[in-house]
Design a protein around this motif. Structure first.
Motif, PDB file in Angstrom:
ATOM      1  N   GLN A 197       0.797  -1.219   0.000  1.00 40.46           N
ATOM      2  CA  GLN A 197       0.000   0.000   0.000  1.00 40.46           C
ATOM      3  C   GLN A 197       0.837   1.281   0.000  1.00 40.46           C
ATOM      4  O   GLN A 197       0.286   2.371  -0.135  1.00 40.46           O
ATOM      5  N   GLY A 198       2.161   1.189   0.139  1.00 36.42           N
ATOM      6  CA  GLY A 198       2.978   2.395   0.198  1.00 36.42           C
ATOM      7  C   GLY A 198       3.463   2.908  -1.137  1.00 36.42           C
ATOM      8  O   GLY A 198       3.978   4.023  -1.215  1.00 36.42           O
ATOM      9  N   SER A 199       3.332   2.134  -2.202  1.00 36.89           N
ATOM     10  CA  SER A 199       3.778   2.612  -3.513  1.00 36.89           C
ATOM     11  C   SER A 199       2.850   3.727  -3.988  1.00 36.89           C
ATOM     12  O   SER A 199       1.704   3.836  -3.560  1.00 36.89           O
ATOM     13  N   ILE A 200       3.350   4.549  -4.873  1.00 34.53           N
ATOM     14  CA  ILE A 200       2.635   5.771  -5.251  1.00 34.53           C
ATOM     15  C   ILE A 200       1.290   5.471  -5.910  1.00 34.53           C
ATOM     16  O   ILE A 200       0.342   6.250  -5.788  1.00 34.53           O
ATOM     17  N   GLU A 201       1.143   4.333  -6.565  1.00 35.70           N
ATOM     18  CA  GLU A 201      -0.130   3.996  -7.190  1.00 35.70           C
ATOM     19  C   GLU A 201      -1.162   3.515  -6.170  1.00 35.70           C
ATOM     20  O   GLU A 201      -2.364   3.599  -6.417  1.00 35.70           O
ATOM     21  N   HIS A 202      -0.703   3.016  -5.030  1.00 36.81           N
ATOM     22  CA  HIS A 202      -1.630   2.445  -4.055  1.00 36.81           C
ATOM     23  C   HIS A 202      -1.902   3.373  -2.874  1.00 36.81           C
ATOM     24  O   HIS A 202      -3.001   3.352  -2.318  1.00 36.81           O
ATOM     25  N   VAL A 203      -0.923   4.174  -2.504  1.00 40.13           N
ATOM     26  CA  VAL A 203      -1.104   5.024  -1.332  1.00 40.13           C
ATOM     27  C   VAL A 203      -2.100   6.146  -1.605  1.00 40.13           C
ATOM     28  O   VAL A 203      -2.709   6.694  -0.683  1.00 40.13           O
ATOM     29  N   ILE A 204      -2.285   6.478  -2.862  1.00 34.67           N
ATOM     30  CA  ILE A 204      -3.265   7.490  -3.268  1.00 34.67           C
ATOM     31  C   ILE A 204      -4.215   6.812  -4.242  1.00 34.67           C
ATOM     32  O   ILE A 204      -4.031   6.853  -5.452  1.00 34.67           O
ATOM     33  N   PRO A 205      -5.245   6.152  -3.732  1.00 33.45           N
ATOM     34  CA  PRO A 205      -6.097   5.330  -4.597  1.00 33.45           C
ATOM     35  C   PRO A 205      -7.029   6.110  -5.516  1.00 33.45           C
ATOM     36  O   PRO A 205      -7.407   5.608  -6.577  1.00 33.45           O
ATOM     37  N   PHE A 206      -7.412   7.342  -5.106  1.00 34.45           N
ATOM     38  CA  PHE A 206      -8.395   8.087  -5.892  1.00 34.45           C
ATOM     39  C   PHE A 206      -8.016   9.570  -5.953  1.00 34.45           C
ATOM     40  O   PHE A 206      -7.655  10.168  -4.946  1.00 34.45           O
ATOM     41  N   ILE A 207      -8.139  10.138  -7.155  1.00 36.00           N
ATOM     42  CA  ILE A 207      -7.913  11.571  -7.357  1.00 36.00           C
ATOM     43  C   ILE A 207      -9.272  12.246  -7.498  1.00 36.00           C
ATOM     44  O   ILE A 207     -10.114  11.819  -8.296  1.00 36.00           O
ATOM     45  N   HIS A 208      -9.478  13.303  -6.696  1.00 33.76           N
ATOM     46  CA  HIS A 208     -10.724  14.076  -6.750  1.00 33.76           C
ATOM     47  C   HIS A 208     -10.378  15.506  -7.172  1.00 33.76           C
ATOM     48  O   HIS A 208     -10.338  16.423  -6.347  1.00 33.76           O
ATOM     49  N   GLY A 209     -10.079  15.705  -8.440  1.00 36.58           N
ATOM     50  CA  GLY A 209      -9.729  17.045  -8.906  1.00 36.58           C
ATOM     51  C   GLY A 209      -8.418  17.512  -8.310  1.00 36.58           C
ATOM     52  O   GLY A 209      -7.370  16.898  -8.531  1.00 36.58           O
ATOM     53  N   ASP A 210      -8.450  18.597  -7.537  1.00 30.62           N
ATOM     54  CA  ASP A 210      -7.245  19.128  -6.900  1.00 30.62           C
ATOM     55  C   ASP A 210      -6.997  18.495  -5.533  1.00 30.62           C
ATOM     56  O   ASP A 210      -6.084  18.917  -4.809  1.00 30.62           O
ATOM     57  N   LEU A 211      -7.805  17.517  -5.159  1.00 33.18           N
ATOM     58  CA  LEU A 211      -7.627  16.773  -3.911  1.00 33.18           C
ATOM     59  C   LEU A 211      -7.432  15.300  -4.251  1.00 33.18           C
ATOM     60  O   LEU A 211      -7.876  14.831  -5.307  1.00 33.18           O
ATOM     61  N   ALA A 212      -6.779  14.560  -3.347  1.00 33.22           N
ATOM     62  CA  ALA A 212      -6.535  13.136  -3.594  1.00 33.22           C
ATOM     63  C   ALA A 212      -6.692  12.362  -2.288  1.00 33.22           C
ATOM     64  O   ALA A 212      -6.117  12.737  -1.261  1.00 33.22           O
ATOM     65  N   GLN A 213      -7.454  11.299  -2.347  1.00 34.49           N
ATOM     66  CA  GLN A 213      -7.750  10.486  -1.161  1.00 34.49           C
ATOM     67  C   GLN A 213      -6.540   9.669  -0.743  1.00 34.49           C
ATOM     68  O   GLN A 213      -5.862   9.070  -1.573  1.00 34.49           O
ATOM     69  N   TRP A 214      -6.273   9.622   0.555  1.00 36.61           N
ATOM     70  CA  TRP A 214      -5.145   8.867   1.109  1.00 36.61           C
ATOM     71  C   TRP A 214      -5.602   7.460   1.488  1.00 36.61           C
ATOM     72  O   TRP A 214      -6.754   7.258   1.876  1.00 36.61           O
ATOM     73  N   GLN A 215      -4.692   6.500   1.413  1.00 37.26           N
ATOM     74  CA  GLN A 215      -5.057   5.107   1.626  1.00 37.26           C
ATOM     75  C   GLN A 215      -5.638   4.842   3.011  1.00 37.26           C
ATOM     76  O   GLN A 215      -6.497   3.979   3.186  1.00 37.26           O
ATOM     77  N   GLU A 216      -5.197   5.573   4.021  1.00 38.35           N
ATOM     78  CA  GLU A 216      -5.660   5.327   5.383  1.00 38.35           C
ATOM     79  C   GLU A 216      -6.753   6.293   5.837  1.00 38.35           C
ATOM     80  O   GLU A 216      -7.104   6.322   7.021  1.00 38.35           O
ATOM     81  N   SER A 217      -7.305   7.068   4.905  1.00 37.49           N
ATOM     82  CA  SER A 217      -8.305   8.065   5.289  1.00 37.49           C
ATOM     83  C   SER A 217      -9.539   7.438   5.937  1.00 37.49           C
ATOM     84  O   SER A 217     -10.175   8.053   6.795  1.00 37.49           O
ATOM     85  N   GLY A 218      -9.901   6.238   5.535  1.00 35.37           N
ATOM     86  CA  GLY A 218     -11.038   5.577   6.141  1.00 35.37           C
ATOM     87  C   GLY A 218     -10.707   4.861   7.431  1.00 35.37           C
ATOM     88  O   GLY A 218     -11.603   4.341   8.105  1.00 35.37           O
ATOM     89  N   ARG A 219      -9.427   4.825   7.795  1.00 34.31           N
ATOM     90  CA  ARG A 219      -8.993   4.164   9.034  1.00 34.31           C
ATOM     91  C   ARG A 219      -9.077   5.120  10.205  1.00 34.31           C
ATOM     92  O   ARG A 219      -9.855   4.951  11.114  1.00 34.31           O
ATOM     93  N   ASP A 220      -8.224   6.142  10.201  1.00 32.42           N
ATOM     94  CA  ASP A 220      -8.276   7.222  11.190  1.00 32.42           C
ATOM     95  C   ASP A 220      -7.331   8.321  10.736  1.00 32.42           C
ATOM     96  O   ASP A 220      -6.476   8.112   9.870  1.00 32.42           O
TER      97      ASP A 220
END
Length: 550
Positions: free
Chosen positions: A252-275
């Motif tokens: 999950q730490g590689s650049i393709e996996h750690v940022i799973p989704f791009i939302h325009g000028d924002l990008a979701q982080w892999q652990e955002s749903g964790r805490d």
């Protein structure tokens, strides 16, 4: 495989990225070494000090502290008031470090954790102040551990200890690598035999679990440890391994996996749903990994169209109390690859203060002039950033080396603020009003009419106009009208916000500004609004002529 692994496209670094280091840039896989040679040292003369702190950083810190300048002096005061930075610190080395409950051995990782932060902070104090008592303290701590530590054990958290304290130990040692009395050879051996062995094993095996089982931080800290050990040991194979994993790693730490989704000028982080605590930890680890690579001439900050900048903005925005989009995150974990999903962003730890933001802001805004408004808002809450010992005694307060207000803040140059005075309406100046741009003779607040004239974003021979009171926001044309917009790092924005200063079209002692992207057009005012137009009449030439005042 997880959802993002199924849909992601792996990217290899392009040749021709920052090439400040001879031969250090990896093109594709592990350069020259191959997968079977990961443990074999290959000689490479890396830049030293060349991890989180470089010589330019030391010079900047020393000058700012001697000049009693903010915000660096506040960061310095944070450092010297931290007991970990006292030259009287006594190390407590042991042969075996335990992190994680294995049912038999008590945890004692806090000994190594505190001592590595003490070594780093004392090394930093010596580099800035010249006080050799701090240098000798750092050397004493590091020599004690390299002469004692034989093993890191425990449960699976062994991998966290090897990763976090491995990269921190290497950074502390880098500050005193040439200091008298420091046993560099023995420290190198400890890093390679005790830390790297575990780092490598985790990235290869992940304790026998699915590729997506472990959260991104587990990968990131081990990647950071391998990279820092490679730099400190001048071991090209290890540096190449870390960079290769950044691009193409299965975890999950590689650049393709750690940022799973791009939302325009924002990008979701892999652990955002964790805490949010672990999410911010990840931002810190990724920034430190990228900065260590940058110090060796390798630009990872720009990967995937600067996706990390968007991720930092996403995490900062949410932890500042604002809303962000969230896409369902799916992953598979355990030994049997069990399906898991997160459908909402986690509020756990939201708004926690962690010293991870200055480094992010330093690069994207300080070096590149990119607007990072959400990170800047977070900085208003965390400045001055402290280090280990300033955020409680639990391990979370030691996940980052911190002290970024002192170590990383870049001064935007030039520092002079300017105004643009109209030639034919000399009581009026260019200003922005709620992002619109016009000529005005009633300027309140005054900062709305003040700009920093910086080297052109698209061409350093040109000029760009950065708003004094909106860092990273620039005058740019859009459909031939002018507005104040945030620099999003795109080449289109850079071209639209770059102009070439020429002799005034109406008066050679004044200035006119020709568009970089439309060379036949100039900045001019029309009914007091700024436009980008061709100029052919005497009125047009007067409208396109300005004086730069301070």
């Amino acid at each position: 495989m997880s959802e993002q692994q199924q849909s992601g496209t792996r990217r290899s670094p392009s040749i021709g990225r920052r090439n400040l280091l001879r031969g250090a840039i990896v093109a594709g896989g592990i350069a020259a070494a191959g997968a079977g040679a990961l443990g074999i040292a290959q000689a490479q003369a890396y830049s030293h000090p060349g991890m989180l702190i470089q010589n330019d950083d030391i010079d900047r810190m020393r000058s700012a502290v001697q000049g009693n300048r903010e915000p660096w002096i506040s960061g310095w005061n944070r450092l010297i008031n931290n007991s970990h930075s006292f030259s009287t610190w006594n190390p407590r080395p042991v042969e075996r470090i335990i992190r994680g409950n294995n049912g038999t051995d008590p945890e004692n990782y806090w000994l190594l954790m505190n001592d590595m932060h003490a070594a780093y902070q004392n090394g930093l104090r010596w580099r800035i102040s010249g006080d050799t008592a701090h240098r000798d303290c750092a050397v004493r701590i590091l020599n004690a551990w390299s002469g004692t530590l034989k093993e890191i054990g425990g449960w699976t958290e062994t991998s966290l200890a090897a990763g976090i304290y491995g990269y921190q130990a290497a950074n502390a040692a880098e500050l005193v690598r040439d200091a008298p009395g420091f046993d560099r050879a023995r420290f190198r051996t400890m890093l390679a035999n005790v830390f790297y062995t575990l780092n490598n094993d985790f990235l290869v095996r992940r304790h026998g679990t699915c590729d997506g089982h472990y959260w991104a931080n587990w990968d990131l800290c081990n990647m950071a440890s391998i990279l820092s050990i490679g730099i400190f040991n001048d071991d090209k194979a290890k540096v190449d391994q870390a960079i290769e994993y950044f691009w193409n790693g299965k975890g999950q730490g590689s650049i393709e996996h750690v940022i799973p989704f791009i939302h325009g000028d924002l990008a979701q982080w892999q652990e955002s749903g964790r805490d949010q605590a672990h999410t911010m930890m990840g931002i810190g680890l990724m920034a430190e990994f990228m900065e260590m690579a940058w110090s060796q001439g390798i630009d990872l900050y720009s990967a995937r169209d600067s996706a990390f900048a968007k991720a930092a903005e996403y995490v900062a925005r949410y932890n500042n109390g604002h809303s962000v989009p969230f896409t369902k995150f799916v992953w598979y974990n355990g030994h049997n690859c069990t399906y898991n999903e997160q459908t909402v962003i986690s509020e756990g730890g939201r708004g926690q203060i962690r010293p991870v933001w200055e480094l992010v802001y330093s690069h994207y805004y300080g070096r590149l002039g990119r607007a990072m408004p959400n990170v800047l808002e977070m900085l208003s809450k965390v400045r001055p950033e402290g280090g280990g010992g300033d955020y409680g005694t639990a391990s979370g307060g030691f996940d980052s080396l911190g002290l970024g207000t002192l170590a990383y803040v870049q001064e935007r140059k030039p520092t002079t603020l300017n105004r643009l005075q109209s030639y034919n309406y000399q009581d009026r100046y260019v200003r922005h009003i709620q992002y619109d741009v016009r000529l005005d003779n009633t300027i309140s607040p005054a900062a709305d009419a003040q700009f920093r004239l910086v080297p052109g974003l698209a061409d350093a021979a040109g000029v760009s106009f950065e708003a004094a009171n909106k860092p990273g926001y620039y005058l740019r044309h859009y459909n031939y009208d002018f507005r104040l917009d945030p620099n999003n790092g795109s080449s289109t924005f850079a071209a639209d916000a770059t102009f070439h200063s020429v002799a005034g079209l109406a008066d050679g002692s004044w200035r006119s500004f020709r568009s970089h992207s439309h060379p036949d057009r100039y900045i001019r005012h029309y009914d007091y609004l700024l436009k980008l137009e061709s100029v052919s009449t005497a009125t047009g030439r007067a409208d396109a002529t300005f004086r730069i005042t301070t």
